[in-house]
Design a protein around this motif. Structure first.
Motif, mmCIF file in Angstrom:
data_model
loop_
_atom_site.group_PDB
_atom_site.id
_atom_site.type_symbol
_atom_site.label_atom_id
_atom_site.label_comp_id
_atom_site.label_asym_id
_atom_site.label_seq_id
_atom_site.Cartn_x
_atom_site.Cartn_y
_atom_site.Cartn_z
ATOM 1 N N LEU A 5 1.287 -5.144 4.960
ATOM 2 C CA LEU A 5 2.293 -4.128 5.241
ATOM 3 C C LEU A 5 3.595 -4.434 4.509
ATOM 4 N N GLU A 6 4.004 -5.692 4.520
ATOM 5 C CA GLU A 6 5.225 -6.093 3.832
ATOM 6 C C GLU A 6 5.111 -5.836 2.333
ATOM 7 N N ALA A 7 3.933 -6.137 1.763
ATOM 8 C CA ALA A 7 3.728 -5.899 0.333
ATOM 9 C C ALA A 7 3.788 -4.414 0.010
ATOM 10 N N ALA A 8 3.218 -3.583 0.881
ATOM 11 C CA ALA A 8 3.258 -2.132 0.665
ATOM 12 C C ALA A 8 4.686 -1.612 0.725
ATOM 13 N N CYS A 9 5.470 -2.094 1.682
ATOM 14 C CA CYS A 9 6.871 -1.672 1.804
ATOM 15 C C CYS A 9 7.687 -2.128 0.595
ATOM 16 N N HIS A 10 7.445 -3.362 0.174
ATOM 17 C CA HIS A 10 8.163 -3.895 -0.984
ATOM 18 C C HIS A 10 7.849 -3.064 -2.226
ATOM 19 N N SER A 11 6.572 -2.724 -2.396
ATOM 20 C CA SER A 11 6.168 -1.901 -3.529
ATOM 21 C C SER A 11 6.795 -0.517 -3.454
ATOM 22 N N ALA A 12 6.861 0.037 -2.252
ATOM 23 C CA ALA A 12 7.446 1.369 -2.073
ATOM 24 C C ALA A 12 8.937 1.360 -2.402
ATOM 25 N N LEU A 13 9.652 0.362 -1.901
ATOM 26 C CA LEU A 13 11.086 0.280 -2.162
ATOM 27 C C LEU A 13 11.367 0.074 -3.650
ATOM 28 N N ALA A 14 10.446 -0.599 -4.332
ATOM 29 C CA ALA A 14 10.627 -0.819 -5.767
ATOM 30 C C ALA A 14 10.605 0.496 -6.540
ATOM 31 N N THR A 15 9.917 1.512 -6.005
ATOM 32 C CA THR A 15 9.861 2.808 -6.702
ATOM 33 C C THR A 15 11.218 3.500 -6.709
ATOM 34 N N LEU A 16 12.127 3.087 -5.825
ATOM 35 C CA LEU A 16 13.455 3.693 -5.787
ATOM 36 C C LEU A 16 14.342 3.201 -6.926
ATOM 37 N N PRO A 65 5.390 1.606 11.685
ATOM 38 C CA PRO A 65 6.781 2.075 11.664
ATOM 39 C C PRO A 65 7.556 1.760 10.374
ATOM 40 N N PRO A 66 7.458 0.544 9.794
ATOM 41 C CA PRO A 66 8.249 0.285 8.582
ATOM 42 C C PRO A 66 7.893 1.228 7.423
ATOM 43 N N LEU A 67 6.594 1.500 7.258
ATOM 44 C CA LEU A 67 6.181 2.369 6.160
ATOM 45 C C LEU A 67 6.438 3.831 6.491
ATOM 46 N N LYS A 68 6.220 4.193 7.769
ATOM 47 C CA LYS A 68 6.440 5.581 8.186
ATOM 48 C C LYS A 68 7.908 5.965 8.043
ATOM 49 N N ALA A 69 8.795 5.013 8.300
ATOM 50 C CA ALA A 69 10.226 5.299 8.178
ATOM 51 C C ALA A 69 10.623 5.629 6.740
ATOM 52 N N LEU A 70 9.867 5.113 5.792
ATOM 53 C CA LEU A 70 10.200 5.351 4.384
ATOM 54 C C LEU A 70 9.852 6.758 3.928
ATOM 55 N N GLU A 71 9.100 7.508 4.759
ATOM 56 C CA GLU A 71 8.746 8.876 4.387
ATOM 57 C C GLU A 71 9.974 9.773 4.269
ATOM 58 N N ASN A 72 11.086 9.339 4.857
ATOM 59 C CA ASN A 72 12.322 10.130 4.769
ATOM 60 C C ASN A 72 12.943 10.067 3.375
ATOM 61 N N ILE A 73 12.607 9.039 2.602
ATOM 62 C CA ILE A 73 13.245 8.871 1.279
ATOM 63 C C ILE A 73 12.245 8.782 0.133
ATOM 64 N N ILE A 74 10.956 8.599 0.462
ATOM 65 C CA ILE A 74 9.933 8.456 -0.580
ATOM 66 C C ILE A 74 8.798 9.429 -0.280
#
Length: 487
Positions: A65-76, A22-31
């Motif tokens: 999972l936390e590292a993947a989310c952190h990396s994804a948010l950094a792309t913003l 869910p945390p990573l899937k939710a980011l599909e709306n913005i990334i």
């Protein structure tokens, strides 16, 4: 080294498994999904490499999972963004060198927002030249006959050598064959320009007769190079620009007397720092000004726009009009030309120099270099007061210490600049972890320095508006520590 536990590889999650969390899937709306997949794969690969290296003893799926989310948010976040420079290095190459004056910033905004007179003359109502925006100002301020600006000083050196020394000899002292940041070496750029480098003298001593003996009918240039971020002291000697002028004039007179068709030997200085004002506060170690180099006998002088000049990245070449005109026609002049935003910033910066006192006050590089230490101390006190609102006495001890700042950027290497820092000695947490937090976890990174397990914030290179951000950033670090609420 511990043996790798390859059995742990089976415990690594699949990329698609992470993507369904869910945390990573939710980011599909913005990334974009493709970027998220790359972040998930990178987080898994990082742990895989740790397993193979024997440094990982257990696989934690939640941590991956936390590292993947952190990396994804950094792309913003934009990759190129503002930082707070609390290092005490004024012209910090890694942090963008000189900070622009407000008038230069506004000029960039105006040029970028719409169309401009980049290559159009409203006076003649016809095509104009982008060189015209800054050439007259540069000549007025330096006493040069003509000038041209390109995208950096390395480009300027390349152009001069390619136009006037390609296929011919350029004589240079061994003591000036420097390497500066990014592994940029004078011999390498001379080779790229097809000039044949002739080294003279010894590492520590070069005499006028070394140049005189080295001159041949194929010599095109006597090159003098700014030693950038180092100085040799002690048993040393170098040849002045005036002596190089005398040597070149004597050789040119001989060629004319002999009826030689060989062009004149030029005296060219790669000055580097590009000072327009003599900064008396640095005494004997103050850099010579561009005007002094020209009056000292150089046919051409090149220098950076973003060092002691305090402007945008640029390489400026000044000198005799006949030589500058040739450079303007060189094919590299188009390849290395300045864009409209850089020209706008450079013109605005140069205009400030028409009033030297305004330049000292309004150009941040000059202000920070010459500001009285007592003013810096006042700013350090303001920073310490702000920090004490966010940091308790149980978390850290704060005090003000006298330190030494640097000009940076290869300028004024012999000059110690008196400065004051707020020193933070840790009672909770530690300097290394705090530094990581301030740089990686803040929207506006704060770059200080560590000394003796303390973090130092140098007040010379910060502004009044930075103080609150630094204090808030430091407070956010201590808030992450166990027992922060009790402190």
């Amino acid at each position: 080294m511990p043996e790798p536990r390859t059995d742990l590889l089976r415990a690594l999650p699949q990329v698609e498994e992470l993507m369904q969390a869910p945390p990573l899937k939710a980011l599909e709306n913005i990334i974009p999904r493709a970027m998220l997949v790359d972040c998930a794969r990178g987080a898994i690969d990082s742990v895989r490499q740790g397993v193979l290296a024997g440094t990982v003893e257990a696989v934690d799926g939640e941590a991956i999972l936390e590292a993947a989310c952190h990396s994804a948010l950094a792309t913003l976040r934009p990759s190129l963004r503002r930082v707070i420079n609390a290092t005490g290095v004024v012209i910090h190459t890694n942090l963008g060198r000189s900070v622009l004056a407000e008038s230069a910033v506004q000029a960039v905004v105006d040029a970028a927002r719409g169309y401009s007179t980049l290559e159009y003359s409203t006076q003649h109502m016809a095509r104009g030249s982008r060189h015209d925006h800054v050439e007259h100002l540069i000549c007025t301020l330096t006493g040069a006959e003509a000038a041209i600006a390109v995208n950096n000083n390395a480009a300027a050196v390349m152009m001069v050598l390619a136009e006037f020394a390609a296929g011919h000899e350029a004589i240079v002292s061994r003591g000036e064959l420097v390497e500066i940041g990014g592994s940029f070496r004078v011999p390498d750029i001379m080779a790229q320009s097809n000039a044949r480098m002739v080294e003279v003298g010894a590492t520590n001593k070069t005499h006028a007769f070394d140049y005189e003996r080295a001159i041949t009918p194929d010599t095109a240039m006597l090159l003098k190079v700014h030693p950038s971020n180092y100085r040799m002291i002690g048993f040393t000697e170098s040849v002045s620009k005036a002596d190089l002028r005398r040597i070149a004039d004597a050789e040119n007179a001989r060629r004319r007397a002999a009826g030689s068709c060989a062009p004149d030997v030029l005296v060219y200085e790669d000055q580097g720092s590009g000072a327009f004002l003599h900064l008396d506060v640095f005494g004997e170690y103050a850099e010579p000004t561009v005007r002094e180099s020209l009056s000292g006998g150089c046919d051409l002088v090149s220098f950076s726009g973003d060092k002691l000049l305090g402007g945008p990245q640029a390489g400026i070449i000044v000198g005799k009009k006949a030589y500058i005109d040739r450079l303007k026609k060189h094919p590299l002049a188009r390849a290395m030309r300045l864009d409209k935003m850089t020209l706008a910033a450079l013109e605005a910066t140069l205009r400030l120099y028409l009033d030297p006192q305004a330049a000292l006050q309004q150009i941040p590089t000059l202000r920070m270099l010459t500001e009285d230490a007592s003013v810096v101390h006042e700013r350090a006190e303001a920073l310490m007061h702000a920090l004490r609102k966010h940091v308790s006495a149980r978390q850290a001890h704060l005090d003000i210490v006298e330190e030494t700042g640097r000009a940076g950027g290869g300028s004024l290497p012999m000059c110690d600049i008196d400065t004051y820092c707020v020193r933070m000695e840790f009672k909770a947490g530690n300097a290394q972890a705090c530094e990581v937090h301030l740089q990686r976890n803040r929207e506006v990174p704060v770059i200080g320095r560590i000394k003796h397990e303390c973090v130092l914030f140098d007040a010379r290179t910060i502004t009044e508006s930075d103080i609150h951000e630094i204090a808030e950033a430091v407070g956010s670090y201590f808030a992450t520590l166990p027992g922060a609420k009790e402190a």
